[in-house]
Design an enzyme around this catalytic site. Structure first.
Site, PDB file in Angstrom:
ATOM      1  N   CYS A  65      32.692  40.251  49.015  1.00  0.00           N
ATOM      2  CA  CYS A  65      32.623  39.753  47.629  1.00  0.00           C
ATOM      3  C   CYS A  65      33.394  38.441  47.501  1.00  0.00           C
ATOM      4  O   CYS A  65      34.508  38.315  48.011  1.00  0.00           O
ATOM      5  CB  CYS A  65      33.193  40.809  46.686  1.00  0.00           C
ATOM      6  N   CYS A  69      39.931  39.608  43.327  1.00  0.00           N
ATOM      7  CA  CYS A  69      40.692  40.677  42.648  1.00  0.00           C
ATOM      8  C   CYS A  69      41.754  41.203  43.626  1.00  0.00           C
ATOM      9  O   CYS A  69      41.412  41.725  44.696  1.00  0.00           O
ATOM     10  CB  CYS A  69      39.763  41.796  42.213  1.00  0.00           C
ATOM     11  N   CYS A  72      41.593  44.550  45.572  1.00  0.00           N
ATOM     12  CA  CYS A  72      40.307  45.022  46.100  1.00  0.00           C
ATOM     13  C   CYS A  72      40.110  44.741  47.592  1.00  0.00           C
ATOM     14  O   CYS A  72      40.135  43.582  48.028  1.00  0.00           O
ATOM     15  CB  CYS A  72      39.169  44.382  45.307  1.00  0.00           C
ATOM     16  N   CYS A 109      27.035  57.160  40.021  1.00  0.00           N
ATOM     17  CA  CYS A 109      27.435  55.768  39.798  1.00  0.00           C
ATOM     18  C   CYS A 109      27.229  54.980  41.087  1.00  0.00           C
ATOM     19  O   CYS A 109      27.558  55.468  42.167  1.00  0.00           O
ATOM     20  CB  CYS A 109      28.910  55.704  39.414  1.00  0.00           C
ATOM     21  N   CYS A 140      24.787  55.199  36.370  1.00  0.00           N
ATOM     22  CA  CYS A 140      25.775  54.172  36.035  1.00  0.00           C
ATOM     23  C   CYS A 140      25.765  53.170  37.175  1.00  0.00           C
ATOM     24  O   CYS A 140      25.642  53.575  38.339  1.00  0.00           O
ATOM     25  CB  CYS A 140      27.159  54.803  35.901  1.00  0.00           C
ATOM     26  N   CYS A 200      31.157  51.746  30.274  1.00  0.00           N
ATOM     27  CA  CYS A 200      32.234  52.403  31.008  1.00  0.00           C
ATOM     28  C   CYS A 200      33.245  51.306  31.298  1.00  0.00           C
ATOM     29  O   CYS A 200      32.941  50.357  32.019  1.00  0.00           O
ATOM     30  CB  CYS A 200      31.687  53.007  32.305  1.00  0.00           C
ATOM     31  N   ARG A 272      38.537  59.045  32.073  1.00  0.00           N
ATOM     32  CA  ARG A 272      38.367  59.455  33.473  1.00  0.00           C
ATOM     33  C   ARG A 272      39.628  59.213  34.298  1.00  0.00           C
ATOM     34  O   ARG A 272      40.140  58.090  34.349  1.00  0.00           O
ATOM     35  CB  ARG A 272      37.175  58.728  34.117  1.00  0.00           C
TER      36      ARG A 272
HETATM   37  S1  SF4 Z   1      36.729  44.364  42.322  1.00  0.00           S
HETATM   38 FE1  SF4 Z   1      36.239  43.782  44.441  1.00  0.00          FE
HETATM   39  S2  SF4 Z   1      34.020  43.972  44.540  1.00  0.00           S
HETATM   40 FE2  SF4 Z   1      34.543  43.897  42.372  1.00  0.00          FE
HETATM   41  S3  SF4 Z   1      34.437  41.749  41.799  1.00  0.00           S
HETATM   42 FE3  SF4 Z   1      36.577  42.116  42.407  1.00  0.00          FE
HETATM   43  S4  SF4 Z   1      36.646  41.581  44.603  1.00  0.00           S
HETATM   44 FE4  SF4 Z   1      34.483  41.850  44.041  1.00  0.00          FE
END
Ligand code: SF4
Length: 326
Positions: A65, A69, A72, A109, A140, A200, A272
């Site tokens: 990705c 984040c 992540c 999901c 979802c 959600c 949740r």
């Molecule tokens: S949480 Fe992870 S998968 Fe989702 S947008 Fe952020 S970096 Fe990408």
């Protein structure tokens, strides 16, 4: 803050959308037993407190990705050992959905590690949604940012829920993500809502945020024009290689408090108990259920991080006299 025995009960427990930070802060500051008691009362007004809704989450497109984040493991910017994979084939996803249904899940999901879906990817996701719906399950997806037309296409395919978390307070957000802003998140949520898809939306705690950030996150969620139908509250699962690996752990009572305040401020939402259960004691999870959590993710994996196995979850629900919501 008025204590429970002094509250005008009915008025206090109806859904409201004008929660102020002061009110939310005051809830967090209540003595722990008082907060849990208030949350448990609100829970009973809107739900059977012995029922827990069970969802299963499958990563349909893992890793690679472009977003950053900080929590992540799927971000291409961090070296976490998660391999980037292609979007799964529709049939393979449907086989997983059948297995989840056989295991008692009522909602399936599907998560994809994208900044936003491309139109050709959306064709495939729409086919997955149609297929899972045909199995008689709720659907979802979480695919990143959406525009209005994409939300409409998902709605046409029969999608029930779209997950897009606010993650944290507006003030702390920049410490966690720099590749998109808080307003982008709110815009996606508005497109989803406008398309008539259930929302959600929740967040993550234990990311090094302060108490005021937990107040800000819940206050923002509770002040949305319509409360999210599902509010996942996640405890950070620290993954080596991500910037948040090694962050100070959040005290379990603060996690339970966050669940309780979400329950009180969003009384008709499913709250949740989401990521982080693998490292949580049974007693902490039980406190979360008492504090109004009424939904869990079920299955050995949550996207790329571990989750308690099905047997362990069933044993816990059994011990507590709880049962899966039909
Ligand atoms: S949480 Fe992870 S998968 Fe989702 S947008 Fe952020 S970096 Fe990408």
């Amino acid at each position: 803050m008025t204590l429970a025995h002094e509250m005008p009960m009915r008025a206090a427990m109806l859904p409201r959308h004008d929660w102020t930070r002061e009110e939310v802060r005051a809830l967090f500051a209540l003595p722990f037993p008082e907060l849990i008691f208030q949350a448990a009362m609100v829970h009973r007004q809107h739900f059977d407190p012995t029922e827990v809704q069970i969802s299963t989450l499958l990563s349909i497109k893992t890793g690679g990705c472009p977003e950053d984040c900080a929590y992540c493991p799927q971000s291409a910017k961090f070296d976490t050992g998660v391999k980037a994979e292609k979007l799964m084939e529709v049939e393979a996803v449907l086989a997983e959905a059948r297995a989840a249904k056989a295991g008692g899940a009522t909602r399936f999901c599907m998560g994809a590690a994208w900044r936003a879906p491309k139109d050709r990817d959306l064709d495939k996701v729409c086919a997955m949604v149609k297929g899972v719906k045909a199995l008689g399950m709720e659907t979802c997806v979480t695919l990143g940012m959406l525009d209005g037309a994409q939300a409409e296409r998902l709605k046409q395919s029969g999608l029930d829920y779209y997950n897009h978390n606010l993650d944290t307070s507006p003030e702390f957000y920049g410490e966690i993500i720099t590749t998109r802003c808080y307003q982008d998140r709110l815009d996606t949520l508005a497109h989803v809502r406008d398309a008539g898809i259930n929302v959600c939306c929740g967040g993550i705690v234990g990311m090094g945020e302060g108490p005021e950030d937990r107040v800000g996150m819940i206050a923002t969620l509770a002040a949305l024009p319509v409360h999210p139908e599902s509010v996942p509250i996640n405890m950070l699962v620290q993954v080596e290689g991500t910037p948040l690996s090694g962050a100070a752990k959040l005290d379990a009572f603060d996690f339970v408090r966050t669940i309780a305040v979400a329950r009180i401020t969003m009384p008709t939402s499913m709250v949740r108990l989401s990521a982080g259960r693998e490292d949580m004691s049974e007693e902490t999870q039980a406190l979360c259920f008492i504090a109004g959590a009424n939904s869990i993710f079920y299955g050995p994996k949550l996207l790329t991080t571990p989750n308690p196995g099905r047997d362990r979850d069933m044993r816990l629900l059994d011990k507590l006299g709880l049962r899966a919501m039909e």
